[in-house]
Write an enzyme that holds these catalytic residues in place. Structure first.
Site, PDB file in Angstrom:
ATOM      1  CG  MET A 126      -1.830  -1.154   1.365  1.00  0.00           C
ATOM      2  SD  MET A 126      -2.731  -1.199   2.932  1.00  0.00           S
ATOM      3  CE  MET A 126      -1.705  -2.273   3.907  1.00  0.00           C
ATOM      4  CB  THR A 127       3.486   2.275   2.471  1.00  0.00           C
ATOM      5  OG1 THR A 127       2.629   1.835   3.516  1.00  0.00           O
ATOM      6  CG2 THR A 127       4.193   3.542   2.886  1.00  0.00           C
ATOM      7  CD  GLU A 243      -2.325  -4.629   7.961  1.00  0.00           C
ATOM      8  OE1 GLU A 243      -3.166  -4.476   7.039  1.00  0.00           O
ATOM      9  OE2 GLU A 243      -1.161  -4.230   7.895  1.00  0.00           O
TER      10      GLU A 243
HETATM   11  C1  FAD Z   1       8.839  -2.156   9.495  1.00  0.00           C
HETATM   12  C2  FAD Z   1       7.733  -1.635   8.647  1.00  0.00           C
HETATM   13  C3  FAD Z   1       6.956  -2.536   7.934  1.00  0.00           C
HETATM   14  C4  FAD Z   1       5.938  -2.051   7.109  1.00  0.00           C
HETATM   15  N1  FAD Z   1       5.234  -2.944   6.324  1.00  0.00           N
HETATM   16  C5  FAD Z   1       4.371  -2.475   5.396  1.00  0.00           C
HETATM   17  C6  FAD Z   1       3.757  -3.351   4.449  1.00  0.00           C
HETATM   18  O1  FAD Z   1       3.960  -4.569   4.475  1.00  0.00           O
HETATM   19  N2  FAD Z   1       2.933  -2.815   3.511  1.00  0.00           N
HETATM   20  C7  FAD Z   1       2.672  -1.490   3.436  1.00  0.00           C
HETATM   21  O2  FAD Z   1       1.926  -1.077   2.555  1.00  0.00           O
HETATM   22  N3  FAD Z   1       3.240  -0.617   4.322  1.00  0.00           N
HETATM   23  C8  FAD Z   1       4.081  -1.085   5.286  1.00  0.00           C
HETATM   24  N4  FAD Z   1       4.691  -0.214   6.171  1.00  0.00           N
HETATM   25  C9  FAD Z   1       4.413   1.218   6.057  1.00  0.00           C
HETATM   26  C10 FAD Z   1       3.593   1.776   7.213  1.00  0.00           C
HETATM   27  O3  FAD Z   1       2.270   1.312   7.157  1.00  0.00           O
HETATM   28  C11 FAD Z   1       3.697   3.313   7.153  1.00  0.00           C
HETATM   29  O4  FAD Z   1       5.040   3.634   7.512  1.00  0.00           O
HETATM   30  C12 FAD Z   1       2.722   3.998   8.079  1.00  0.00           C
HETATM   31  O5  FAD Z   1       1.400   3.831   7.610  1.00  0.00           O
HETATM   32  C13 FAD Z   1       3.002   5.507   8.204  1.00  0.00           C
HETATM   33  O6  FAD Z   1       3.181   6.114   6.958  1.00  0.00           O
HETATM   34  P1  FAD Z   1       4.481   7.046   6.703  1.00  0.00           P
HETATM   35  O7  FAD Z   1       5.671   6.256   7.114  1.00  0.00           O
HETATM   36  O8  FAD Z   1       4.423   7.539   5.309  1.00  0.00           O
HETATM   37  O9  FAD Z   1       4.314   8.231   7.727  1.00  0.00           O
HETATM   38  P2  FAD Z   1       3.535   9.611   7.461  1.00  0.00           P
HETATM   39  O10 FAD Z   1       2.169   9.312   6.946  1.00  0.00           O
HETATM   40  O11 FAD Z   1       4.407  10.517   6.683  1.00  0.00           O
HETATM   41  O12 FAD Z   1       3.408  10.157   8.957  1.00  0.00           O
HETATM   42  C14 FAD Z   1       4.453  10.901   9.628  1.00  0.00           C
HETATM   43  C15 FAD Z   1       3.888  11.339  10.985  1.00  0.00           C
HETATM   44  O13 FAD Z   1       2.761  12.212  10.758  1.00  0.00           O
HETATM   45  C16 FAD Z   1       1.646  11.722  11.474  1.00  0.00           C
HETATM   46  N5  FAD Z   1       0.409  11.991  10.737  1.00  0.00           N
HETATM   47  C17 FAD Z   1       0.144  11.713   9.437  1.00  0.00           C
HETATM   48  N6  FAD Z   1      -1.105  12.075   9.128  1.00  0.00           N
HETATM   49  C18 FAD Z   1      -1.645  12.593  10.278  1.00  0.00           C
HETATM   50  C19 FAD Z   1      -2.910  13.137  10.625  1.00  0.00           C
HETATM   51  N7  FAD Z   1      -3.913  13.226   9.745  1.00  0.00           N
HETATM   52  N8  FAD Z   1      -3.092  13.602  11.884  1.00  0.00           N
HETATM   53  C20 FAD Z   1      -2.105  13.515  12.810  1.00  0.00           C
HETATM   54  N9  FAD Z   1      -0.883  13.000  12.543  1.00  0.00           N
HETATM   55  C21 FAD Z   1      -0.663  12.546  11.304  1.00  0.00           C
HETATM   56  C22 FAD Z   1       1.880  10.215  11.588  1.00  0.00           C
HETATM   57  O14 FAD Z   1       1.102   9.650  12.637  1.00  0.00           O
HETATM   58  C23 FAD Z   1       3.373  10.184  11.834  1.00  0.00           C
HETATM   59  O15 FAD Z   1       3.626  10.409  13.192  1.00  0.00           O
HETATM   60  C24 FAD Z   1       5.673  -0.673   7.040  1.00  0.00           C
HETATM   61  C25 FAD Z   1       6.451   0.219   7.801  1.00  0.00           C
HETATM   62  C26 FAD Z   1       7.475  -0.239   8.573  1.00  0.00           C
HETATM   63  C27 FAD Z   1       8.306   0.755   9.333  1.00  0.00           C
END
Ligand code: FAD
Length: 381
Positions: A126-127, A243
């Site tokens: 997804m990400t 999940e």
């Molecule tokens: C080890 C690991 C495994 C993973 N595995 C998968 C996987 O298998 N498949 C997959 O698709 N993804 C995966 N991910 C991705 C994970 O789901 C994302 O990292 C997560 O959803 C956060 O997205 P981001 O890293 O882009 O952070 P961002 O969205 O950039 O967020 C940065 C900060 O801003 C805050 N924030 C963002 N929006 C808001 C809001 N509206 N209000 C308040 N605060 C907010 C967040 O809470 C966070 O603190 C994985 C990540 C890791 C680290």
């Protein structure tokens, strides 16, 4: 739970613990150092009957209960194999259910038996570099050309990305429609146009590989679409609660594991002529950890029951993930503190519980996003 159900659960638990002791314990340190598990472990887990255990027998699985499926995951977390648990959760408790719930008969026949045997390793993408929490902003596109879909774009942070044979890819099929223009695709990773980046190095859960994925004019047959076109976001909303429940399973069992290690340690370690466990501070910390853990476990049990009855809401799952994973991080930190300097060393497994816990409040929706999900209906929007 009936007597027969609890007997079956006890049998499965025993089998799981024995398999983990035999097949994982001797090698786990090496996998952590290599930052990836060997491909063969998936076959080993398949042969031990531990993959996708709650799928029907028709796919070669055990047709076990949902409790048993969560218990297998939980045992991994409790024994301190947080990386294995996350990889396993994606494969068995996320990717397989997506296909089972949303897939056509042909898609189920093609993929599920191989996921049960370990011939196919699953991942879900997804990400993207530019969209994590804001999933609807994803840029990967899928364009229909005759009988094919052409996928272009990239994904990041994909668990099992290095080993996956099958990736469920979320792509935009109608960019002007936002969340209503997203579809899911079953991507066979042997196809031309698919490539993987190097493993992403992390602070914990090392043996669970995490990678970037790239799609360069990747051509998929029309029947690679999972479910209906433009319904992808709806499917994500349907499957994400399960999940998040899996994250809670990991949180609760891992905290059980961390607490057990800590109880042993504080009763042995001496300072000022007495055991660390005899200090009031230690006793109070242990009592606080236990109290928060049991509160989370009670709510977890409620959510498990609701999930089995098909009644767990998106808000229930968000509340559970938020409370249990935050509890896990706090508990792991407090347990480590009671080990003093030894807790900060790799030699003591409590340090792995601590680093493995940290991502639990981030993936599958951050704690902040969980709070948004919980608050939205409270405010009527
Ligand atoms: C080890 C690991 C495994 C993973 N595995 C998968 C996987 O298998 N498949 C997959 O698709 N993804 C995966 N991910 C991705 C994970 O789901 C994302 O990292 C997560 O959803 C956060 O997205 P981001 O890293 O882009 O952070 P961002 O969205 O950039 O967020 C940065 C900060 O801003 C805050 N924030 C963002 N929006 C808001 C809001 N509206 N209000 C308040 N605060 C907010 C967040 O809470 C966070 O603190 C994985 C990540 C890791 C680290």
């Amino acid at each position: 739970m009936s007597n027969t159900d609890s007997e079956e659960l006890a049998l499965f638990r025993d089998m799981t613990q024995r398999a983990l002791q035999k097949e994982v314990a001797p090698h786990y340190e090496t996998w952590e150092q290599n930052e990836v598990m060997p491909r063969s472990i998936w076959h080993t887990l398949g042969q031990a009957g531990m993959l996708c255990v709650d799928l029907p027998e028709a796919y070669g699985a055990a047709s076990a209960s949902f409790e048993i499926a969560q218990m297998v995951l939980g045992e991994m977390a409790q024994m301190g194999y947080g990386g294995l648990a996350s990889s396993y959760n994606i494969h068995s408790n996320i990717v397989a259910p997506y296909i089972f719930h949303q897939g056509s008969d042909a898609q189920k026949q093609r993929w599920l038996p191989k996921m049960v045997s370990g011939d196919v390793v699953g991942a879900i993408a997804m990400t993207e570099p530019g969209s994590g929490s804001d999933l609807a902003a994803l840029r990967t596109s899928a364009v229909r050309e005759g009988d094919e879909w052409v996928i272009n774009g990239s994904k990041t942070f994909i668990t099992n990305g290095l080993l996956a044979d099958l990736v469920i890819v979320c792509a935009s099929t109608n960019p002007s429609a936002g969340a209503k223009g997203i579809s899911l695709f079953l991507v066979d990773t042997s196809l031309p146009g698919f490539s993987r980046g190097k493993g992403i190095r992390k602070i914990g859960q090392h043996s669970s590989d995490t990678a970037e994925l790239f799609f360069d004019n990747l051509r998929l047959p029309a029947d690679a679409l999972l479910g209906e076109e433009n319904r992808g976001f709806f499917y994500l909303m349907e499957e994400l609660p399960r999940e998040r429940l899996g994250c809670a399973t990991q949180a609760i069992f891992a905290t059980d594991g961390a607490l057990a290690l800590t109880l042993d340690y504080v009763q042995e370690r001496k300072a000022f002529g007495q055991t660390v466990g005899s200090f009031q501070n230690t006793r109070f910390k242990l009592a606080e950890i236990k109290t928060q853990l049991e509160l989370c476990r009670a709510y977890y049990q409620q959510c498990m029951d609701k999930h089995i009855q098909g009644a767990m809401t998106v808000e229930d799952a968000a509340l559970l993930k938020l409370s249990s994973t935050e509890m896990q991080c706090t508990a792991a930190d407090q347990c480590l503190q009671l080990f003093g300097g030894y807790g900060y060393t790799s030699e003591y497994p409590i340090s792995r519980f601590y680093v493995d816990a940290r991502v639990q409040t981030i993936y599958a929706g951050t704690s902040e996003i969980m709070k948004e999900v919980i608050a939205r209906p409270m405010l009527g929007r």
